[in-house]
Motif scaffolding. Structure first.
Motif: not given
Length: 396
Positions: A42-62, A347-353
């Motif tokens: 749960a994150a704002g669109p810009r921070l979410r895109a950064f995490l999905e691109q630079r931190c693969p673990a956020v999208g991996e099945t645990f 989901r509605h905060l730009p700086h918090v994921a």
């Protein structure tokens, strides 16, 4: 007629192996059908895109360890299974305005000396959990990860937990620490930035340390002085956390043990804090809530434990956070119940994921059939700090 041959005995099969095989099959079937999940991000669109691109673990099945995926098991075994990596520290004492003393432990590791300009080497500031210090096993593993990545690490020890004596000014009672008080963290950040003004700084708080980091970010806003931050298994609602820990099994496994550690802390420093605090009354506390009612609230100027818990809740400050922060929680964390995690707000905060796994417990996050070195939490930590330091222009 010849003598009759005795009947051949028919072997009797024990039902136990069949029962064990059936139970194992049922457990594995349940595991594969219900347990492995991708974390909720749960994150704002810009921070979410950064995490999905630079931190693969956020999208991996645990895939939590199949034989101990339940939250309490993950919590207990996560604290017991891993070896403590060797970390050497150089300690630095800083005198606080109230007369107290802060201990910063700087990790000394050759892996972090490769940086072309040591003065600009990125720095990771780590803040331990309740009664924790730089020697806590989970913290040693994070420091080891940061050093292997080539970054400088420093740990802010909670007052009284490092082994030092509590100090106070002439007219001030020495105090320890709490989730709502961020003065020591603010002082440590200012000190590190004065010492290394060219080095980007990232703060990582664990459990109670995560609450302190979030409260600090909310209070300081744009003036936080950090490139980014991370909160690992913070408690979002201390009252809900205390209620969860008061459930019978959680009380036996965690609450009573943590309360005992807090009592030991107070007993060790009774000479310093005994003038204004009824130490004997505090030492009768058997739960964290009782300890906070008898000591924490009184020592930090709150009228009650409830008032302290309201002040310590990071939720009230989230809307004021202006530094990118990644928070990791597990849905089955006995210290931080799922209903208290502010997923919708994030989901509605730009700086918090907010990253929430279905399993993992409190600082557990064991994965693999035979838990391999390094947990999901440690992998995420390593990916995030590298992403921030190597691509921080994308966060600005």
């Amino acid at each position: 007629m010849g003598a009759e041959e005795p009947p051949v005995p028919v072997p009797v099969l024990s039902p136990l192996p069949l029962l064990l095989a059936a139970a194992t099959a049922a457990l594995l079937g349940y595991y594969w059908a219900r347990v492995p999940r991708r974390p909720l991000l749960a994150a704002g669109p810009r921070l979410r895109a950064f995490l999905e691109q630079r931190c693969p673990a956020v999208g991996e099945t645990f895939y939590p360890t199949p034989w101990c995926f339940e939250g309490r098991l993950q919590t207990v075994l996560g604290a017991l299974l891993w070896a403590r990596p060797p970390v050497s520290y150089r300690s630095e004492a800083i005198r606080a305005p109230d007369g107290g003393q802060l201990i910063l432990d700087w990790a000394e590791d050759a892996d972090s000396n490769w940086h072309p300009d040591p003065r600009a080497c990125p720095t990771v500031l780590l803040i331990p959990g309740l009664t924790g210090s730089s020697q806590a096993a989970y913290l040693l593993r994070l420091v080891h990860r940061a050093s292997r990545a080539g970054y400088r690490s420093v740990v802010l020890n909670h007052r009284g937990c490092w082994g030092e004596e509590l100090l106070g000014g002439e007219d001030r009672t020495p105090r320890t620490f709490c989730a709502s008080n961020t003065e020591d963290l603010e002082m440590a950040i200012a000190h590190i930035k004065r010492r290394y003004p060219q080095a980007p700084l990232l703060a990582v708080g664990v459990s109670l340390g995560g609450m302190q980091v979030l409260n600090y970010l909310g209070r300081r806003g744009w003036a936080a002085g950090l490139a980014a931050a991370m909160a690992l298994c913070p408690s979002w609602d201390p009252d809900a956390s205390a209620a969860s820990l008061e459930q019978p099994l959680n009380d036996l496994l965690f609450n009573q043990r943590l309360a005992a550690s807090l009592r030991c802390l107070i007993s060790r420093h009774r000479a310093a804090i005994g003038e204004k605090v009824d130490v004997e009354h505090v030492l009768q506390a058997r739960t964290i809530r009782e300890f906070d009612e008898r000591y924490t609230a009184q020592a930090f100027g709150y009228r009650s434990c409830r008032e302290y818990y309201q002040a310590a809740s990071p939720v009230r400050w989230l809307h004021r956070v202006r530094v990118p922060v990644l928070c990791l929680n597990a849905s089955d964390d006995p210290f931080s119940p799922l209903h208290a995690i502010p997923v919708e707000a994030a989901r509605h905060l730009p700086h918090v994921a907010l990253l929430v796994t279905a399993h993992g417990g409190h600082l557990g996050f064991l994965e693999g059939l035979c838990p391999r070195p390094g947990s999901y939490m440690e992998r995420l930590f390593a990916q995030f700090i590298s992403a921030v330091f190597e691509h921080r222009e994308e966060l600005q």
